[in-house]
Design a protein around this motif. Structure first.
Motif: not given
Length: 147
Positions: A47-70
């Protein structure tokens, strides 16, 4: 084992959303289960990423990946509780940074949990980490940098 301590900067929370603890989120101890909390954190992140207009994956293959969680748990949450998820960012570097979460129950102002999730920008087509896009960086001008 030393206890995990999360120090989250107050001025880096940019977004908030409410989620309801569902009956299916309750574990055998009759409170919100760990796996359900992680799913709720993931929903708040989306929801945060959507609100700020950030796609988790773009058509060119670029996106965001989670690396860890605490996560640190401070109090129990129960079925039908409304939880407030405050979401922010910190510790940017040239490839990514950390998303931060503060989860409270507004009804009684109880802090339920805090979490920090690392992320990097990633090209899913080439399977390689890539640089943080400038337009993403510019959305969060107050954030600290660690490199």
């Amino acid at each position: 084992m030393a206890r995990l301590q999360l120090d989250l900067p107050e001025d880096q929370f940019y977004y908030s959303t409410q989620l309801t603890v569902r009956v299916t989120d309750i574990n055998a101890a009759n409170h919100l289960g760990n796996e359900s909390m992680i799913a709720m954190i993931s929903e708040a992140r989306a929801r945060f990423l959507f609100e700020f207009g950030v796609a988790e994956t773009e058509r060119d293959g670029n996106g965001i990946i989670v690396t860890d969680l605490a996560a640190t748990y401070r109090a129990e949450a129960y079925g039908r509780d409304q939880l407030l998820f405050e979401v922010g960012v910190m510790d940017f570097n040239k490839y990514g940074g950390d998303l931060i979460f503060r989860i409270t129950r507004p009804r009684d102002k109880t802090l339920i949990a805090m979490a920090k999730s690392g992320f990097v920008f990633y090209n899913y087509k080439s399977s390689q980490v890539c640089y943080m896009p400038e337009d993403f960086r510019n959305k969060f001008e107050r954030v600290n940098w660690i490199d």
